[in-house]
Scaffold this motif. Structure first.
Motif, PDB file in Angstrom:
ATOM      1  N   PRO A 122       0.818  -1.214   0.000  1.00  0.00           N
ATOM      2  CA  PRO A 122       0.000   0.000   0.000  1.00  0.00           C
ATOM      3  C   PRO A 122       0.853   1.266   0.000  1.00  0.00           C
ATOM      4  O   PRO A 122       1.963   1.290   0.540  1.00  0.00           O
ATOM      5  N   GLY A 123       0.302   2.313  -0.611  1.00  0.00           N
ATOM      6  CA  GLY A 123       0.958   3.615  -0.576  1.00  0.00           C
ATOM      7  C   GLY A 123       2.371   3.574  -1.109  1.00  0.00           C
ATOM      8  O   GLY A 123       2.641   3.044  -2.190  1.00  0.00           O
ATOM      9  N   GLU A 124       3.305   4.113  -0.326  1.00  0.00           N
ATOM     10  CA  GLU A 124       4.709   4.199  -0.729  1.00  0.00           C
ATOM     11  C   GLU A 124       5.556   3.073  -0.158  1.00  0.00           C
ATOM     12  O   GLU A 124       6.788   3.107  -0.259  1.00  0.00           O
ATOM     13  N   THR A 125       4.923   2.061   0.432  1.00  0.00           N
ATOM     14  CA  THR A 125       5.697   1.022   1.112  1.00  0.00           C
ATOM     15  C   THR A 125       6.590   0.233   0.165  1.00  0.00           C
ATOM     16  O   THR A 125       7.667  -0.228   0.558  1.00  0.00           O
ATOM     17  N   TYR A 126       6.164   0.069  -1.088  1.00  0.00           N
ATOM     18  CA  TYR A 126       6.979  -0.698  -2.042  1.00  0.00           C
ATOM     19  C   TYR A 126       8.346  -0.049  -2.220  1.00  0.00           C
ATOM     20  O   TYR A 126       9.389  -0.703  -2.117  1.00  0.00           O
ATOM     21  N   SER A 127       8.345   1.259  -2.474  1.00  0.00           N
ATOM     22  CA  SER A 127       9.606   1.960  -2.676  1.00  0.00           C
ATOM     23  C   SER A 127      10.402   2.074  -1.377  1.00  0.00           C
ATOM     24  O   SER A 127      11.635   2.161  -1.405  1.00  0.00           O
ATOM     25  N   VAL A 128       9.716   2.066  -0.242  1.00  0.00           N
ATOM     26  CA  VAL A 128      10.404   2.146   1.049  1.00  0.00           C
ATOM     27  C   VAL A 128      11.195   0.874   1.320  1.00  0.00           C
ATOM     28  O   VAL A 128      12.356   0.917   1.756  1.00  0.00           O
ATOM     29  N   ASP A 168      13.225  -3.315 -20.799  1.00  0.00           N
ATOM     30  CA  ASP A 168      14.235  -2.802 -21.727  1.00  0.00           C
ATOM     31  C   ASP A 168      13.700  -2.694 -23.154  1.00  0.00           C
ATOM     32  O   ASP A 168      14.170  -1.850 -23.936  1.00  0.00           O
ATOM     33  N   PHE A 169      12.730  -3.522 -23.506  1.00  0.00           N
ATOM     34  CA  PHE A 169      12.209  -3.536 -24.876  1.00  0.00           C
ATOM     35  C   PHE A 169      11.018  -2.599 -25.070  1.00  0.00           C
ATOM     36  O   PHE A 169      10.508  -2.471 -26.172  1.00  0.00           O
ATOM     37  N   LEU A 170      10.579  -1.937 -23.999  1.00  0.00           N
ATOM     38  CA  LEU A 170       9.467  -1.003 -24.123  1.00  0.00           C
ATOM     39  C   LEU A 170       9.905   0.264 -24.850  1.00  0.00           C
ATOM     40  O   LEU A 170      11.071   0.659 -24.803  1.00  0.00           O
ATOM     41  N   GLY A 171       8.960   0.908 -25.504  1.00  0.00           N
ATOM     42  CA  GLY A 171       9.250   2.150 -26.205  1.00  0.00           C
ATOM     43  C   GLY A 171       9.544   3.281 -25.232  1.00  0.00           C
ATOM     44  O   GLY A 171       9.102   3.261 -24.076  1.00  0.00           O
ATOM     45  N   GLN A 172      10.264   4.284 -25.701  1.00  0.00           N
ATOM     46  CA  GLN A 172      10.638   5.391 -24.841  1.00  0.00           C
ATOM     47  C   GLN A 172       9.427   6.177 -24.362  1.00  0.00           C
ATOM     48  O   GLN A 172       9.432   6.732 -23.265  1.00  0.00           O
ATOM     49  N   ASP A 173       8.346   6.202 -25.170  1.00  0.00           N
ATOM     50  CA  ASP A 173       7.140   6.923 -24.745  1.00  0.00           C
ATOM     51  C   ASP A 173       6.547   6.300 -23.495  1.00  0.00           C
ATOM     52  O   ASP A 173       6.044   7.000 -22.601  1.00  0.00           O
ATOM     53  N   ILE A 174       6.634   4.965 -23.401  1.00  0.00           N
ATOM     54  CA  ILE A 174       6.140   4.271 -22.213  1.00  0.00           C
ATOM     55  C   ILE A 174       7.100   4.459 -21.046  1.00  0.00           C
ATOM     56  O   ILE A 174       6.691   4.716 -19.914  1.00  0.00           O
ATOM     57  N   LYS A 175       8.397   4.390 -21.322  1.00  0.00           N
ATOM     58  CA  LYS A 175       9.401   4.549 -20.267  1.00  0.00           C
ATOM     59  C   LYS A 175       9.365   5.945 -19.656  1.00  0.00           C
ATOM     60  O   LYS A 175       9.745   6.125 -18.498  1.00  0.00           O
ATOM     61  N   ILE A 235       6.813   7.443 -18.788  1.00  0.00           N
ATOM     62  CA  ILE A 235       5.741   7.436 -17.789  1.00  0.00           C
ATOM     63  C   ILE A 235       5.975   6.380 -16.729  1.00  0.00           C
ATOM     64  O   ILE A 235       5.721   6.601 -15.539  1.00  0.00           O
ATOM     65  N   LEU A 236       6.483   5.232 -17.153  1.00  0.00           N
ATOM     66  CA  LEU A 236       6.601   4.064 -16.288  1.00  0.00           C
ATOM     67  C   LEU A 236       8.072   3.773 -15.989  1.00  0.00           C
ATOM     68  O   LEU A 236       8.854   3.504 -16.893  1.00  0.00           O
ATOM     69  N   GLY A 237       8.451   3.859 -14.724  1.00  0.00           N
ATOM     70  CA  GLY A 237       9.824   3.571 -14.328  1.00  0.00           C
ATOM     71  C   GLY A 237      10.064   2.078 -14.179  1.00  0.00           C
ATOM     72  O   GLY A 237       9.119   1.295 -14.076  1.00  0.00           O
ATOM     73  N   PRO A 238      11.323   1.640 -14.150  1.00  0.00           N
ATOM     74  CA  PRO A 238      11.638   0.207 -14.043  1.00  0.00           C
ATOM     75  C   PRO A 238      11.140  -0.434 -12.751  1.00  0.00           C
ATOM     76  O   PRO A 238      10.919  -1.644 -12.704  1.00  0.00           O
ATOM     77  N   PHE A 278       1.911 -12.203 -16.569  1.00  0.00           N
ATOM     78  CA  PHE A 278       1.568 -10.826 -16.924  1.00  0.00           C
ATOM     79  C   PHE A 278       2.589  -9.894 -16.278  1.00  0.00           C
ATOM     80  O   PHE A 278       3.319 -10.281 -15.362  1.00  0.00           O
ATOM     81  N   TYR A 279       2.589  -8.649 -16.762  1.00  0.00           N
ATOM     82  CA  TYR A 279       3.458  -7.620 -16.186  1.00  0.00           C
ATOM     83  C   TYR A 279       2.559  -6.532 -15.609  1.00  0.00           C
ATOM     84  O   TYR A 279       1.983  -5.730 -16.331  1.00  0.00           O
ATOM     85  N   ALA A 280       2.436  -6.555 -14.276  1.00  0.00           N
ATOM     86  CA  ALA A 280       1.529  -5.633 -13.590  1.00  0.00           C
ATOM     87  C   ALA A 280       2.157  -4.248 -13.494  1.00  0.00           C
ATOM     88  O   ALA A 280       3.343  -4.110 -13.195  1.00  0.00           O
ATOM     89  N   PHE A 281       1.332  -3.225 -13.731  1.00  0.00           N
ATOM     90  CA  PHE A 281       1.850  -1.862 -13.670  1.00  0.00           C
ATOM     91  C   PHE A 281       0.965  -0.919 -12.858  1.00  0.00           C
ATOM     92  O   PHE A 281       1.344   0.233 -12.617  1.00  0.00           O
TER      93      PHE A 281
END
Length: 243
Positions: free
Chosen positions: A71-77, A154-161, A163-166, A179-182
């Motif tokens: 939840p929230g910011e816990t993933y990045s924490v 790595d194979f995603l287009g720059q337009d997607i990158k 918006i979406l970080g690794p 699947f690749y959840a985003f």
């Protein structure tokens, strides 16, 4: 599980899955909470996150993949790249075998990823949760196989990158498909894409569980980033359409 619960599970499969998740959660939390003080961050992580089951894991088939929602910011924490290790030496008493069985935990980038219990079907009724032994616990480096998510990103287009970080995407084995959840819909449900970038709504208790969406990957990302995607409305429609 009593007779009434068993009957409900037979008539209503979603109820049976819910009960199974709750029992696995109790088993998982008991094991993690038994870890010594030096693993307090993992204990805190297990408490902060919502547990949604133990799934088969293609990358490490000897282990069950621990599906958690951050939840929230816990993933990045909690996520810390390069913190990859295996915890072994734990033992839990099995009522089935009549002895203590070995337990191992895999941690990738400081996130709880995998659980392995020898000679087990990972059912709560098999174990005595009051008899977990951590006296022989040890921590060793673990080399995870190449990360499919990083390769996919790595194979995603720059337009997607743009918006979406690794760190905003991860692979998930949902209903025996990868699947690749985003985007987190909460309660273990996600928006995701397949390897062909087709967008899906993954909702455990809806039918179908994996439903293709009439939008492109970049379109849905733009809606989310512009606060134009209504998560609650989407879930209401998914549940309504599955009735």
């Amino acid at each position: 599980m009593n007779i009434f619960q068993q009957a409900l599970g037979t008539v209503f499969p979603p109820y049976k899955r819910k009960v199974r998740r709750e029992e696995q959660n109790e088993l998982f939390k008991a094991i993690i909470s038994s870890l010594p003080f030096e693993y307090k961050e993992l204990r805190e992580q297990a408490i902060a996150c919502r547990f949604f089951g133990l799934e088969n894991w293609k990358g490490n088939p000897d282990f069950k993949f621990v599906t958690l929602s951050y939840p929230g910011e816990t993933y990045s924490v909690y996520k810390k790249r390069g913190q990859n290790f295996k915890i072994s030496g734990l033992k839990i008493f099995s009522k089935i075998t009549g002895r203590f069985e070995d337990v191992q935990i895999l941690v990738g980038n400081n996130l709880i990823h995998g659980l392995k219990i020898e000679n087990s079907n990972y059912q709560l009724k098999e174990f005595d949760l009051n008899r977990i032994n951590v006296e022989g616990i040890q921590k060793t480096p673990f080399a995870f196989p190449p990360d499919d998510t990083d390769i996919f990103y790595d194979f995603l287009g720059q337009d997607i990158k743009n918006i979406l970080g690794p760190d905003d995407i991860f692979d998930i084995d949902f209903n025996n498909r990868t699947f690749y959840a985003f985007y987190d819909l909460e309660d273990g449900n996600f928006l995701a894409v397949d390897k062909n970038l087709k967008v899906y709504s993954l909702v455990h208790d809806a039918r179908p569980m994996a439903k293709g969406m009439k939008t492109s990957f970049i379109e849905i990302l733009n809606k989310i980033s512009n606060n134009q995607f209504d998560k609650e409305k989407h879930l209401e429609e998914r549940y309504r359409d599955s009735k």
